[in-house]
Design a protein around this motif. Structure first.
Motif, mmCIF file in Angstrom:
data_model
loop_
_atom_site.group_PDB
_atom_site.id
_atom_site.type_symbol
_atom_site.label_atom_id
_atom_site.label_comp_id
_atom_site.label_asym_id
_atom_site.label_seq_id
_atom_site.Cartn_x
_atom_site.Cartn_y
_atom_site.Cartn_z
ATOM 1 N N ASP A 1 -0.465 4.141 -2.033
ATOM 2 C CA ASP A 1 -1.713 4.737 -1.527
ATOM 3 C C ASP A 1 -1.484 6.123 -0.937
ATOM 4 O O ASP A 1 -2.384 6.959 -0.941
ATOM 5 C CB ASP A 1 -2.347 3.846 -0.453
ATOM 6 N N ILE A 2 -0.288 6.380 -0.443
ATOM 7 C CA ILE A 2 0.026 7.669 0.179
ATOM 8 C C ILE A 2 -0.094 8.809 -0.832
ATOM 9 O O ILE A 2 -0.578 9.879 -0.508
ATOM 10 C CB ILE A 2 1.455 7.640 0.784
ATOM 11 N N ASN A 3 0.333 8.565 -2.067
ATOM 12 C CA ASN A 3 0.358 9.615 -3.092
ATOM 13 C C ASN A 3 -0.696 9.467 -4.183
ATOM 14 O O ASN A 3 -0.801 10.330 -5.042
ATOM 15 C CB ASN A 3 1.736 9.646 -3.757
ATOM 16 N N LYS B 1 -4.838 8.199 -5.244
ATOM 17 C CA LYS B 1 -6.174 7.890 -4.753
ATOM 18 C C LYS B 1 -6.602 6.497 -5.219
ATOM 19 O O LYS B 1 -6.541 6.180 -6.410
ATOM 20 C CB LYS B 1 -7.165 8.930 -5.259
ATOM 21 N N TYR C 1 -5.547 2.125 -8.959
ATOM 22 C CA TYR C 1 -5.533 3.589 -9.001
ATOM 23 C C TYR C 1 -6.098 4.190 -10.289
ATOM 24 O O TYR C 1 -6.258 5.400 -10.376
ATOM 25 C CB TYR C 1 -4.108 4.104 -8.798
ATOM 26 N N LYS D 1 0.818 -1.215 0.000
ATOM 27 C CA LYS D 1 0.000 0.000 0.000
ATOM 28 C C LYS D 1 0.849 1.262 0.000
ATOM 29 O O LYS D 1 0.349 2.338 0.309
ATOM 30 C CB LYS D 1 -0.935 -0.013 1.202
ATOM 31 N N THR D 2 2.117 1.160 -0.373
ATOM 32 C CA THR D 2 2.996 2.324 -0.324
ATOM 33 C C THR D 2 2.565 3.428 -1.288
ATOM 34 O O THR D 2 2.733 4.600 -0.985
ATOM 35 C CB THR D 2 4.457 1.934 -0.615
#
Length: 123
Positions: free
Chosen positions: A66-68, A70, A108, A63-64
């Motif tokens: 996911d931070i940047n 949507k 994404y 999920k790294t």
């Protein structure tokens, strides 16, 4: 795990990624991924298979990004998976149409490949 989760595990030379698509009618976990021989003419195609037949024991939910980026709603991810399974997308390419990009298109809605960016910037 939830629908659309990206699962990462080691393959010879690089991490491999698949996307979790839920349980089948027998209650078994399923994933979508490139399948086949990417070196053969025509390339690999997108398939849905049992998690236990594709993934090694040592895997993690990734999920790294996911931070940047949507995460798409599940309905959109399902529509993307259905479309990819119908078309097969084909022609796996390490830099332009790889496992990581397939997973990110589903999750994404756009191709993201930190692995490729990292390999291109490493001397």
């Amino acid at each position: 795990m939830k629908f659309g989760d990206i699962i990462s595990f080691s393959r010879i030379g690089y991490p491999h990624q698949v996307v979790y698509t839920g349980k089948n009618d027998k209650g078994q976990d399923m994933v979508v991924h490139f399948s086949g021989q990417p070196t053969r003419r025509g390339g690999a195609t997108v398939k849905e298979n049992l998690l236990m037949c594709v993934v090694t024991k040592d895997y993690k939910v990734e999920k790294t990004v996911d931070i940047n980026s949507k995460v798409q709603p599940e309905k959109q991810m399902r529509a993307t998976v259905d479309g990819l399974l119908k078309s097969g997308t084909g022609h796996h390419n390490l830099f332009n149409n790889n496992y990581e990009r397939l997973a990110s298109i589903i999750r994404y809605g756009k191709p993201i490949s930190p692995q490729v960016r990292k390999s291109k910037s490493t001397p």
